[in-house]
Scaffold this active site. Structure first.
Site, mmCIF file in Angstrom:
data_model
loop_
_atom_site.group_PDB
_atom_site.id
_atom_site.type_symbol
_atom_site.label_atom_id
_atom_site.label_comp_id
_atom_site.label_asym_id
_atom_site.label_seq_id
_atom_site.Cartn_x
_atom_site.Cartn_y
_atom_site.Cartn_z
ATOM 1 N N SER A 112 0.773 -1.095 -0.158
ATOM 2 C CA SER A 112 -0.224 0.028 -0.219
ATOM 3 C C SER A 112 0.523 1.681 0.018
ATOM 4 C CB SER A 112 -0.474 0.080 0.982
ATOM 5 O OG SER A 112 -1.133 1.424 1.562
ATOM 6 N N SER A 113 0.063 2.643 -0.803
ATOM 7 C CA SER A 113 0.995 3.718 -0.374
ATOM 8 C C SER A 113 1.415 3.678 0.928
ATOM 9 C CB SER A 113 0.832 4.732 -1.109
ATOM 10 O OG SER A 113 -1.021 4.902 -0.638
ATOM 11 N N CYS A 114 0.325 3.441 1.781
ATOM 12 C CA CYS A 114 0.869 4.468 3.058
ATOM 13 C C CYS A 114 2.169 3.823 3.688
ATOM 14 C CB CYS A 114 0.126 3.442 4.229
ATOM 15 S SG CYS A 114 -0.076 2.103 4.741
ATOM 16 N N TYR A 141 -0.344 -1.110 10.052
ATOM 17 C CA TYR A 141 -0.114 -1.777 8.638
ATOM 18 C C TYR A 141 0.880 -1.247 8.149
ATOM 19 C CZ TYR A 141 -3.172 -2.540 4.153
ATOM 20 O OH TYR A 141 -3.137 -2.949 2.880
ATOM 21 N N LYS A 145 2.954 -4.311 5.856
ATOM 22 C CA LYS A 145 3.233 -3.945 4.344
ATOM 23 C C LYS A 145 4.933 -4.349 4.527
ATOM 24 C CE LYS A 145 -0.800 -5.333 3.587
ATOM 25 N NZ LYS A 145 -0.795 -6.441 2.764
ATOM 26 N N HIS A 184 -12.939 2.580 3.890
ATOM 27 C CA HIS A 184 -12.239 4.046 3.308
ATOM 28 C C HIS A 184 -12.872 5.326 2.589
ATOM 29 C CE1 HIS A 184 -9.179 0.889 3.249
ATOM 30 N NE2 HIS A 184 -8.565 1.838 3.043
HETATM 31 O O1 GFB Z 1 -9.524 6.345 3.113
HETATM 32 P P1 GFB Z 1 -8.748 7.056 4.788
HETATM 33 O O2 GFB Z 1 -9.627 6.366 5.892
HETATM 34 O O3 GFB Z 1 -7.868 6.907 4.711
HETATM 35 O O4 GFB Z 1 -9.319 8.661 4.666
HETATM 36 P P2 GFB Z 1 -6.048 7.207 3.979
HETATM 37 C C1 GFB Z 1 -8.900 9.341 3.608
HETATM 38 C C2 GFB Z 1 -9.175 10.421 3.802
HETATM 39 O O5 GFB Z 1 -9.956 11.037 3.405
HETATM 40 C C3 GFB Z 1 -8.959 11.291 4.976
HETATM 41 C C4 GFB Z 1 -10.678 11.606 5.120
HETATM 42 O O6 GFB Z 1 -8.275 12.472 5.442
HETATM 43 C C5 GFB Z 1 -10.105 11.053 5.976
HETATM 44 O O7 GFB Z 1 -10.202 11.723 7.060
HETATM 45 N N1 GFB Z 1 -12.298 11.767 4.822
HETATM 46 C C6 GFB Z 1 -13.284 11.881 5.139
HETATM 47 C C7 GFB Z 1 -12.282 10.250 4.642
HETATM 48 N N2 GFB Z 1 -14.786 11.802 5.179
HETATM 49 C C8 GFB Z 1 -14.245 10.327 5.875
HETATM 50 C C9 GFB Z 1 -14.903 8.844 5.630
HETATM 51 O O8 GFB Z 1 -16.824 9.388 6.050
HETATM 52 N N3 GFB Z 1 -14.399 7.808 5.954
HETATM 53 C C10 GFB Z 1 -13.005 7.916 5.781
HETATM 54 N N4 GFB Z 1 -12.515 7.101 5.905
HETATM 55 N N5 GFB Z 1 -12.072 9.072 5.510
HETATM 56 C C11 GFB Z 1 -5.685 4.643 4.740
HETATM 57 C C12 GFB Z 1 -4.818 3.737 5.705
HETATM 58 O O9 GFB Z 1 -5.068 5.780 4.971
HETATM 59 O O10 GFB Z 1 -5.459 4.639 3.627
HETATM 60 C C13 GFB Z 1 -4.892 2.291 5.408
HETATM 61 O O11 GFB Z 1 -5.065 3.843 6.581
HETATM 62 C C14 GFB Z 1 -4.380 2.851 3.726
HETATM 63 O O12 GFB Z 1 -3.409 2.185 6.357
HETATM 64 C C15 GFB Z 1 -5.651 3.007 3.041
HETATM 65 O O13 GFB Z 1 -2.930 2.909 3.878
HETATM 66 C C16 GFB Z 1 -4.987 2.911 1.499
HETATM 67 O O14 GFB Z 1 -5.756 7.300 2.518
HETATM 68 O O15 GFB Z 1 -6.237 8.235 4.781
#
Ligand code: GFB
Length: 323
Positions: A112-114, A141, A145, A184
């Site tokens: 993953s890109s993280c 995570y 990875k 996500h």
């Molecule tokens: O997709 P996401 O949960 O993961 O959040 P990451 C991306 C951005 O969207 C963050 C915002 O800045 C969140 O605060 N966001 C806005 C939301 N509204 C929402 C919502 O309703 N739900 C969610 N989930 N986010 C993940 C990693 O990071 O990316 C994993 O935690 C993995 O390990 C994955 O690498 C690809 O992009 O921040």
């Protein structure tokens, strides 16, 4: 080393075939002249080392794609550090080691890109790995990875086997998880916009400030790039898989409202974390091969929303607890 791996007549085990990425891989591999092997979780728990060794030695795949993982969005990562670290370490180690024991010729591990440092240069080249501290919300995570890609590299170095790794950016598409606590951002905003439209809500709640930037790739494009790598790449370094373009979360929210046809206004919730400010990957290594994604962000969201509507109607999307 010859970079090509001919899939013709090969037995390819897709670990994690019920997940969003695994199911896209199965769809994509159906267009290749190979035999796809899968196993239900009820028959094989990838956390069970002896079981994994036994299954792989009995089914003798020629190639393995490790698409099984414990995944989730920003809050799930933060709340369940043991699940994200232990389950990923155990599953990937079991599969990679068992593949080697059974003389599997080719293995593709998905990360993953993280994995990259929180403040990596943008766009992030492959060699930014391990050059700085990780984003705290997903370090568990990311550590798992990184261990997985290093294990593949270690097998390559010590035994000369063709075990490679790809690092996809944030993926979305059919088969995603729409449970708001674990999902996500794309499935979360799709579901929330859909519900806002249905109930006539005036606002769409978006976590954080809306300022973070994310790069998104439709899962069918990701699967296409992964099969390309499986067939054509045998290098030591992992390879970034992305679209090469990112957007702010605020822009994503506005595009989502337009795709869903919802007139609610965007409202930000600063009590929720932003996570890493930006993680646009440098995809020049992949793009140099001529590969390009087929979906634009808007086109990919439209395709996914059509899938979502179809599956909601059929009762096939099970929503977890909505908050
Ligand atoms: O997709 P996401 O949960 O993961 O959040 P990451 C991306 C951005 O969207 C963050 C915002 O800045 C969140 O605060 N966001 C806005 C939301 N509204 C929402 C919502 O309703 N739900 C969610 N989930 N986010 C993940 C990693 O990071 O990316 C994993 O935690 C993995 O390990 C994955 O690498 C690809 O992009 O921040």
């Amino acid at each position: 080393m010859d970079q090509t791996f001919d899939l013709k007549g090969k037995r390819v085990f897709v670990a994690g075939h019920r997940g969003m990425v695994g199911s896209a891989l199965v769809r994509r591999l159906a267009g290749e002249d190979c035999e796809i092997l899968t196993v239900a979780r009820s028959e094989l728990d990838l956390l069970d080392q002896a079981g994994v060794r036994r299954w792989i030695s009995e089914h003798r795949p020629d190639a393995v794609v490790m698409a099984a993982a414990k995944v989730g969005g920003i809050l799930a990562n933060d709340r369940f550090p043991v699940d994200f670290l232990y389950e990923n370490l155990a599953m990937q180690t079991n599969v990679i080691e068992a593949a080697f024991r059974s003389e599997v010729q080719k293995l593709l591990f998905l990360g993953s890109s993280c994995i990259y440092p929180k403040l990596a240069p943008q766009p992030i080249p492959e060699d930014a790995l391990l050059t700085g501290p990780l984003e705290p919300t997903n370090e568990w995570y990311a550590v798992a990875k990184i261990a997985g890609l290093k294990l593949c590299q270690a097998y390559q170095r010590q035994y000369g086997v063709d075990y490679i790794s790809a690092m996809p950016t944030n993926l979305y598409g059919p088969g995603d998880n729409f449970d708001l606590n674990g999902s996500h951002v794309v499935p979360a905003l799709m579901r929330k916009s859909h519900e806002a439209k249905r109930t006539g809500q005036k606002t769409l709640q978006v976590w954080g400030s809306g300022r973070p930037m994310r790069e998104f790739l439709h899962v069918d494009d990701a699967a296409d790039a992964l099969v390309w790598l499986l067939k054509n790449y045998a290098g030591d370094s992992h390879v970034n898989v992305g679209s090469g373009q990112d957007v702010t979360i605020a822009d994503l929210a506005r595009t989502m409202l337009s795709v869903v046809g919802c007139e609610a206004a965007v409202a930000f919730d600063p009590t929720k974390p932003d996570g890493t400010p930006r993680k646009l990957m440098d995809v020049s290594r992949l793009f140099a091969t001529g590969w390009r994604p087929k979906y634009s962000l808007r086109g990919g969201l439209e395709q996914t929303y059509a899938w979502f509507l179809d599956h909601v109607e059929k009762g096939q999307i099970r929503f977890g607890q909505s908050r």
